[in-house]
Design a protein around this motif. Sequence first.
Motif, PDB file in Angstrom:
ATOM      1  N   PHE A  32      19.754  12.542  -2.167  1.00 37.36           N
ATOM      2  CA  PHE A  32      19.313  11.149  -2.235  1.00 37.36           C
ATOM      3  C   PHE A  32      20.485  10.259  -2.631  1.00 37.36           C
ATOM      4  N   VAL A  33      20.564   9.088  -1.993  1.00 37.14           N
ATOM      5  CA  VAL A  33      21.606   8.108  -2.322  1.00 37.14           C
ATOM      6  C   VAL A  33      20.997   6.847  -2.925  1.00 37.14           C
ATOM      7  N   ALA A  34      20.061   6.251  -2.200  1.00 36.92           N
ATOM      8  CA  ALA A  34      19.451   5.002  -2.663  1.00 36.92           C
ATOM      9  C   ALA A  34      18.125   4.790  -1.956  1.00 36.92           C
ATOM     10  N   GLY A  35      17.200   4.103  -2.627  1.00 36.78           N
ATOM     11  CA  GLY A  35      15.903   3.813  -2.048  1.00 36.78           C
ATOM     12  C   GLY A  35      15.460   2.404  -2.370  1.00 36.78           C
ATOM     13  N   ILE A  36      14.575   1.857  -1.533  1.00 39.28           N
ATOM     14  CA  ILE A  36      14.064   0.516  -1.744  1.00 39.28           C
ATOM     15  C   ILE A  36      12.600   0.464  -1.316  1.00 39.28           C
ATOM     16  N   LYS A  37      11.810  -0.212  -2.152  1.00 33.99           N
ATOM     17  CA  LYS A  37      10.399  -0.351  -1.854  1.00 33.99           C
ATOM     18  C   LYS A  37      10.213  -1.495  -0.873  1.00 33.99           C
ATOM     19  N   TRP A  38       9.477  -1.221   0.189  1.00 34.79           N
ATOM     20  CA  TRP A  38       9.375  -2.183   1.272  1.00 34.79           C
ATOM     21  C   TRP A  38       8.729  -3.488   0.828  1.00 34.79           C
ATOM     22  N   ARG A  39       7.734  -3.391  -0.043  1.00 35.72           N
ATOM     23  CA  ARG A  39       6.980  -4.593  -0.401  1.00 35.72           C
ATOM     24  C   ARG A  39       7.755  -5.509  -1.334  1.00 35.72           C
ATOM     25  N   ASP A  40       8.260  -4.957  -2.442  1.00 41.31           N
ATOM     26  CA  ASP A  40       8.803  -5.834  -3.468  1.00 41.31           C
ATOM     27  C   ASP A  40      10.300  -5.677  -3.709  1.00 41.31           C
ATOM     28  N   GLY A  41      10.940  -4.778  -2.951  1.00 38.52           N
ATOM     29  CA  GLY A  41      12.385  -4.670  -3.058  1.00 38.52           C
ATOM     30  C   GLY A  41      12.911  -3.919  -4.251  1.00 38.52           C
ATOM     31  N   ARG A  42      12.027  -3.264  -5.000  1.00 38.36           N
ATOM     32  CA  ARG A  42      12.524  -2.451  -6.118  1.00 38.36           C
ATOM     33  C   ARG A  42      13.418  -1.358  -5.571  1.00 38.36           C
ATOM     34  N   THR A  43      14.460  -1.035  -6.341  1.00 41.82           N
ATOM     35  CA  THR A  43      15.451  -0.083  -5.860  1.00 41.82           C
ATOM     36  C   THR A  43      15.721   1.004  -6.886  1.00 41.82           C
ATOM     37  N   ASN A  44      16.280   2.094  -6.426  1.00 40.08           N
ATOM     38  CA  ASN A  44      16.843   3.098  -7.315  1.00 40.08           C
ATOM     39  C   ASN A  44      18.032   3.743  -6.614  1.00 40.08           C
ATOM     40  N   TYR A  45      18.924   4.278  -7.428  1.00 43.79           N
ATOM     41  CA  TYR A  45      20.187   4.811  -6.921  1.00 43.79           C
ATOM     42  C   TYR A  45      20.510   6.145  -7.576  1.00 43.79           C
ATOM     43  N   ALA A  79      15.748   7.257   5.967  1.00 45.39           N
ATOM     44  CA  ALA A  79      14.475   7.966   5.922  1.00 45.39           C
ATOM     45  C   ALA A  79      13.375   7.037   5.442  1.00 45.39           C
ATOM     46  N   ALA A  80      12.158   7.330   5.877  1.00 48.82           N
ATOM     47  CA  ALA A  80      11.001   6.526   5.481  1.00 48.82           C
ATOM     48  C   ALA A  80       9.936   7.423   4.864  1.00 48.82           C
ATOM     49  N   ASP A  81       9.447   6.979   3.725  1.00 45.44           N
ATOM     50  CA  ASP A  81       8.321   7.635   3.052  1.00 45.44           C
ATOM     51  C   ASP A  81       7.127   6.703   3.153  1.00 45.44           C
ATOM     52  N   VAL A  82       6.220   7.040   4.031  1.00 44.50           N
ATOM     53  CA  VAL A  82       5.058   6.190   4.251  1.00 44.50           C
ATOM     54  C   VAL A  82       3.816   6.748   3.576  1.00 44.50           C
ATOM     55  N   ASP A  83       3.780   8.064   3.381  1.00 47.59           N
ATOM     56  CA  ASP A  83       2.536   8.712   3.007  1.00 47.59           C
ATOM     57  C   ASP A  83       2.497   9.401   1.653  1.00 47.59           C
ATOM     58  N   SER A  84       3.668   9.595   1.008  1.00 50.16           N
ATOM     59  CA  SER A  84       3.644  10.465  -0.171  1.00 50.16           C
ATOM     60  C   SER A  84       2.929   9.830  -1.352  1.00 50.16           C
ATOM     61  N   GLY A  85       2.953   8.498  -1.441  1.00 50.69           N
ATOM     62  CA  GLY A  85       2.339   7.835  -2.584  1.00 50.69           C
ATOM     63  C   GLY A  85       3.193   7.844  -3.826  1.00 50.69           C
ATOM     64  N   VAL A  86       4.388   8.415  -3.735  1.00 50.19           N
ATOM     65  CA  VAL A  86       5.295   8.463  -4.879  1.00 50.19           C
ATOM     66  C   VAL A  86       6.241   7.275  -4.802  1.00 50.19           C
ATOM     67  N   LEU A  87       6.295   6.503  -5.875  1.00 48.24           N
ATOM     68  CA  LEU A  87       7.145   5.315  -5.876  1.00 48.24           C
ATOM     69  C   LEU A  87       8.614   5.706  -5.884  1.00 48.24           C
ATOM     70  N   LEU A  88       9.346   5.254  -4.876  1.00 48.05           N
ATOM     71  CA  LEU A  88      10.803   5.448  -4.820  1.00 48.05           C
ATOM     72  C   LEU A  88      11.190   6.913  -5.057  1.00 48.05           C
ATOM     73  N   SER A  89      10.568   7.787  -4.292  1.00 45.82           N
ATOM     74  CA  SER A  89      10.841   9.203  -4.463  1.00 45.82           C
ATOM     75  C   SER A  89      12.279   9.537  -4.093  1.00 45.82           C
ATOM     76  N   VAL A  90      12.873  10.492  -4.824  1.00 47.72           N
ATOM     77  CA  VAL A  90      14.213  10.987  -4.500  1.00 47.72           C
ATOM     78  C   VAL A  90      14.132  12.334  -3.803  1.00 47.72           C
ATOM     79  N   ALA A  91      12.922  12.818  -3.593  1.00 42.57           N
ATOM     80  CA  ALA A  91      12.724  14.144  -3.010  1.00 42.57           C
ATOM     81  C   ALA A  91      12.709  14.083  -1.489  1.00 42.57           C
ATOM     82  N   ILE A  92      13.473  14.965  -0.878  1.00 44.72           N
ATOM     83  CA  ILE A  92      13.526  15.008   0.583  1.00 44.72           C
ATOM     84  C   ILE A  92      12.145  15.210   1.178  1.00 44.72           C
ATOM     85  N   ARG A  93      11.333  16.056   0.551  1.00 42.23           N
ATOM     86  CA  ARG A  93      10.028  16.409   1.112  1.00 42.23           C
ATOM     87  C   ARG A  93       9.077  15.229   1.173  1.00 42.23           C
TER      88      ARG A  93
END
Length: 127
Positions: free
Chosen positions: A48-61, A98-112
């Motif tokens: 994992f490098v970085a992620g962003i929430k589509w709705r509100d732009g929250r990020t993690n790195y 990558a896109a996480d549409v279904d996991s329900g986990v906020l800003l997941s760092v997991a590949i799965r």
Amino acid sequence: QVQLVESGGGLVQAGGSLRLSCATSGRTFPSWTTLAWFRQAPGKEREFVAGIKWRDGRTNYANDVKGRFTISKDNAKNTVDLQMNSLKTEDTAVYYCAADVDSGVLLSVAIRAYNSWGQGTQVTVSS
């Protein structure tokens, strides 16, 4: 089904900058969607490098890119970018969107958690 296409990779000297872009298509993202960048260096696992929430732009790195990389989104254009500054040779890798549409986990760092992936773009940082 989500389609993701990365662009912007290339060769850059250490200390330089690159901007990657991920164009998305195929469906309207639910508000809980996370878009992320991962990378995989030769002989290493994808990380994992970085992620962003589509709705509100929250990020993690990831810790080793904090302060150097910035992830951003454009909801109107359906794109997610990764601005990479102060690049190091150890940043050399294939970068995947990558896109996480279904996991329900906020800003997941997991590949799965991610069920849609782009084909990747090569970033090479020379010393």
